[in-house]
Design an enzyme around this catalytic site. Sequence first.
Site, PDB file in Angstrom:
ATOM      1  CG  ASP A 149      -9.655   4.348   5.985  1.00 11.57           C
ATOM      2  OD1 ASP A 149     -10.872   4.135   6.146  1.00 11.57           O
ATOM      3  OD2 ASP A 149      -8.887   4.444   7.025  1.00 11.57           O
ATOM      4  CD  GLU A 175     -13.886   6.747  11.591  1.00 15.88           C
ATOM      5  OE1 GLU A 175     -13.835   6.274  12.955  1.00 15.88           O
ATOM      6  OE2 GLU A 175     -14.737   5.755  10.905  1.00 15.88           O
ATOM      7  NE  ARG A 188     -15.245  -0.258  16.805  1.00 19.83           N
ATOM      8  CZ  ARG A 188     -14.871  -0.005  15.871  1.00 19.83           C
ATOM      9  NH1 ARG A 188     -15.613   0.124  14.629  1.00 19.83           N
ATOM     10  NH2 ARG A 188     -13.512   0.731  15.574  1.00 19.83           N
TER      11      ARG A 188
END
Length: 199
Positions: free
Chosen positions: A7, A9, A46
């Site tokens: 991954d 982040e 978001r």
Amino acid sequence: MNVACLDLEGVLLPEVWIAFADAAGIPELRKTTRDEPDYDKLMRYRLEVLAEHGMTLPDIQAVAAKVDPLPGAKEFLDALEKEISVIIVSDTFEQFAAPLMAKLGNPTIFCNSLVTDETGKIIDYKMRCEQSKLTTIKALQSCGMEPICVGDSHNDLGMILNGKTGFLFNTTEAIKQEYPQVPAFDNYDDLLEAIKAAR
């Protein structure tokens, strides 16, 4: 053949959305996949918050370009790539991945994309494929690869639990408790040794 699937982040870089939330003064955008397991629900949220505040893709790109790797991440990645092939498997977006990848030595990355209108407003997002991390692992396995997977959040668990082996890194205590069978690490030296031992 083994391949390390990492991954991005939380493992190699700070969370871009948190960096943007802090820079823009929009605390609602600090929510990540550590907090919300449903990625589509998180992204819809978001996009709504961005629209409410009039924020556009260039606003996020300006902040993302300033995000630096976590301390030791570049050195870890350099050492890992001497031992095993590496693919970054991320739910980040190609529109702000390029400057981040340059800071890590331009490793291969599989990620998603954002859809914008002519003003730069983000109106949608496109996953590279359904259940992108798990699907990537399954595709690699179909090619005879044996993925060793590393992530920190709920959206990484599909690949962590279905690869040859998997590890949590810099994760939350809640996720550690929910998945006690997955080894969890908090420093790159231990993670590197675990990956090497898993080959």
